[in-house]
Design an enzyme around this catalytic site. Sequence first.
Site, PDB file in Angstrom:
ATOM      1  CB  ALA A  68      -0.897  -0.004   1.234  1.00 13.08           C
ATOM      2  CE1 TYR A  77       1.693   7.304   5.196  1.00  9.95           C
ATOM      3  CE2 TYR A  77       1.411   9.005   3.530  1.00  9.95           C
ATOM      4  CZ  TYR A  77       1.006   7.821   4.112  1.00  9.95           C
ATOM      5  OH  TYR A  77      -0.089   7.145   3.608  1.00  9.95           O
TER       6      TYR A  77
HETATM    7  P1  NAD Z   1      -5.205   3.426   9.485  1.00  8.40           P
HETATM    8  O1  NAD Z   1      -4.402   4.249  10.425  1.00  8.40           O
HETATM    9  O2  NAD Z   1      -6.664   3.305   9.716  1.00  8.40           O
HETATM   10  O3  NAD Z   1      -4.617   1.955   9.357  1.00  8.40           O
HETATM   11  C1  NAD Z   1      -3.264   1.632   9.506  1.00  8.40           C
HETATM   12  C2  NAD Z   1      -3.169   0.429  10.411  1.00  8.40           C
HETATM   13  O4  NAD Z   1      -1.786   0.025  10.505  1.00  8.40           O
HETATM   14  C3  NAD Z   1      -3.641   0.714  11.833  1.00  8.40           C
HETATM   15  O5  NAD Z   1      -4.539  -0.281  12.264  1.00  8.40           O
HETATM   16  C4  NAD Z   1      -2.341   0.697  12.664  1.00  8.40           C
HETATM   17  O6  NAD Z   1      -2.545   0.312  14.005  1.00  8.40           O
HETATM   18  C5  NAD Z   1      -1.496  -0.298  11.867  1.00  8.40           C
HETATM   19  N1  NAD Z   1      -0.051  -0.155  12.066  1.00  8.40           N
HETATM   20  C6  NAD Z   1       0.701   0.961  11.926  1.00  8.40           C
HETATM   21  N2  NAD Z   1       2.007   0.687  12.183  1.00  8.40           N
HETATM   22  C7  NAD Z   1       2.068  -0.640  12.484  1.00  8.40           C
HETATM   23  C8  NAD Z   1       3.121  -1.529  12.819  1.00  8.40           C
HETATM   24  N3  NAD Z   1       4.387  -1.111  12.924  1.00  8.40           N
HETATM   25  N4  NAD Z   1       2.824  -2.839  13.052  1.00  8.40           N
HETATM   26  C9  NAD Z   1       1.550  -3.284  12.943  1.00  8.40           C
HETATM   27  N5  NAD Z   1       0.507  -2.493  12.627  1.00  8.40           N
HETATM   28  C10 NAD Z   1       0.762  -1.184  12.404  1.00  8.40           C
HETATM   29  O7  NAD Z   1      -4.926   4.039   8.014  1.00  8.40           O
HETATM   30  P2  NAD Z   1      -5.537   3.625   6.596  1.00  8.40           P
HETATM   31  O8  NAD Z   1      -6.141   4.822   6.004  1.00  8.40           O
HETATM   32  O9  NAD Z   1      -6.324   2.377   6.715  1.00  8.40           O
HETATM   33  O10 NAD Z   1      -4.208   3.323   5.778  1.00  8.40           O
HETATM   34  C11 NAD Z   1      -3.794   1.999   5.495  1.00  8.40           C
HETATM   35  C12 NAD Z   1      -2.647   2.024   4.510  1.00  8.40           C
HETATM   36  O11 NAD Z   1      -3.056   2.664   3.296  1.00  8.40           O
HETATM   37  C13 NAD Z   1      -1.429   2.787   5.009  1.00  8.40           C
HETATM   38  O12 NAD Z   1      -0.265   2.109   4.609  1.00  8.40           O
HETATM   39  C14 NAD Z   1      -1.531   4.125   4.289  1.00  8.40           C
HETATM   40  O13 NAD Z   1      -0.270   4.693   4.079  1.00  8.40           O
HETATM   41  C15 NAD Z   1      -2.194   3.722   2.988  1.00  8.40           C
HETATM   42  N6  NAD Z   1      -2.920   4.850   2.374  1.00  8.40           N
HETATM   43  C16 NAD Z   1      -4.161   5.212   2.826  1.00  8.40           C
HETATM   44  C17 NAD Z   1      -4.806   6.285   2.232  1.00  8.40           C
HETATM   45  C18 NAD Z   1      -6.200   6.719   2.633  1.00  8.40           C
HETATM   46  O14 NAD Z   1      -6.718   7.686   2.055  1.00  8.40           O
HETATM   47  N7  NAD Z   1      -6.880   6.051   3.543  1.00  8.40           N
HETATM   48  C19 NAD Z   1      -4.185   7.013   1.209  1.00  8.40           C
HETATM   49  C20 NAD Z   1      -2.908   6.619   0.802  1.00  8.40           C
HETATM   50  C21 NAD Z   1      -2.300   5.531   1.387  1.00  8.40           C
END
Ligand code: NAD
Length: 320
Positions: free
Chosen positions: A119, A150
């Site tokens: 991701a 990030y």
């Molecule tokens: P979120 O914060 O809801 O989910 C991220 C999850 O990762 C959380 O449950 C957190 O506890 C877990 N996490 C973080 N570091 C960790 C670690 N070291 N070990 C285990 N678990 C860990 O965010 P999201 O929006 O669901 O994002 C998920 C992924 O998608 C991320 O990688 C983010 O960069 C990517 N992303 C999301 C968006 C968006 O618009 N939602 C946009 C671009 C990229």
Amino acid sequence: MRIVITGAAGFLGSHLCDRLLAEGHQVVGLDNFITGSRENIAHLMGNENFTFYKHDVSNYIYIAGKVDAVLHFASPASPNPQSPLAYFNLPIQTMKAGALGTHNTLGLAKANHARFLLASTSEIYGDPLEHPQKESYPGNVDPAGERAVYDEAKRFAEALTLAYHRQHGVDTRIVRIFNTYGPRMDLEDGRALPNLLKQALLGKPLTVYGDGSQTRSFCYVDDLIEGVVRLLYSNEHMPVNIGNPVEMSILEFAETINRITGNSAGIQFLPRARSTRDPQRRRPDITRAREILGWEPKISLEEGLRRTIPYFKQKLGLTE
Ligand code: NAD
Ligand code: UDP
């Protein structure tokens, strides 16, 4: 397939678990709850095809038994410095999730001859000088800026993923996700949609940073998950943008939220933090997703908001 999903208790990770379980796969979820929540996966406990381990993926990952695919979604994802859940306030954890977490998950995929999907994010384009953003655009990121924890971690993660593909032949995929929203977003994580929708439902003015002329393109979660799953099943190794190409200013976005929720409290303009290098424009060019995956988003912003509001109301205790 038996599929490992990191960040399984997060917003996107939990929706991905639901989707892949519904398709008949077995899912092993990993999360350390740094920004996620047990509530997001509570409904999966007791499902015989779902296993969960509380684990920080910056540390070595051991999974007993065969693994067919690894999807690495673990990372803090909110840029709003006012939220304790934002990567500005978790800088080292964010870099470790993107760098060490990607190394460990790639190692797990390599050992199992499993598929791997990273991701990544539109943030790898930084404050873009090319618009809309195509996958070929290399980006405009300051490695010494506060967002770098990030952006650079994700850029490193992409480079490492392709290094594992080219050197070790790991069967990798990279999705560059643009702003996505929907139920299970953390109401306190400070991103635009949770902040503004929460304020609207509470009858408060919506906080728009700067004059609101900065643009974004908002994708509903079901559309995003469909794109990710199609990419997983494809044979494409180079990055693919997945997001909604309908671009709007943040002011327009806030006004739409006020209209749909019937909030008459208006807009409160707040200073836009210069130091955060908040990108001025962002819109995905999804030509590659259309051509390679036959994918494009189907859900309009108004429809997506209607599907998201009941979750926010329930979290805010506003349901009758
Ligand atoms: P979120 O914060 O809801 O989910 C991220 C999850 O990762 C959380 O449950 C957190 O506890 C877990 N996490 C973080 N570091 C960790 C670690 N070291 N070990 C285990 N678990 C860990 O965010 P999201 O929006 O669901 O994002 C998920 C992924 O998608 C991320 O990688 C983010 O960069 C990517 N992303 C999301 C968006 C968006 O618009 N939602 C946009 C671009 C990229
Ligand atoms: N934003 C805003 N008010 C808020 C939260 C965010 O005006 O209460 C703006 C923010 O400055 C940015 C845009 O909305 O320009 C999108 O912010 P978000 O935090 O969702 O993530 P980004 O797209 O910057 O990664």
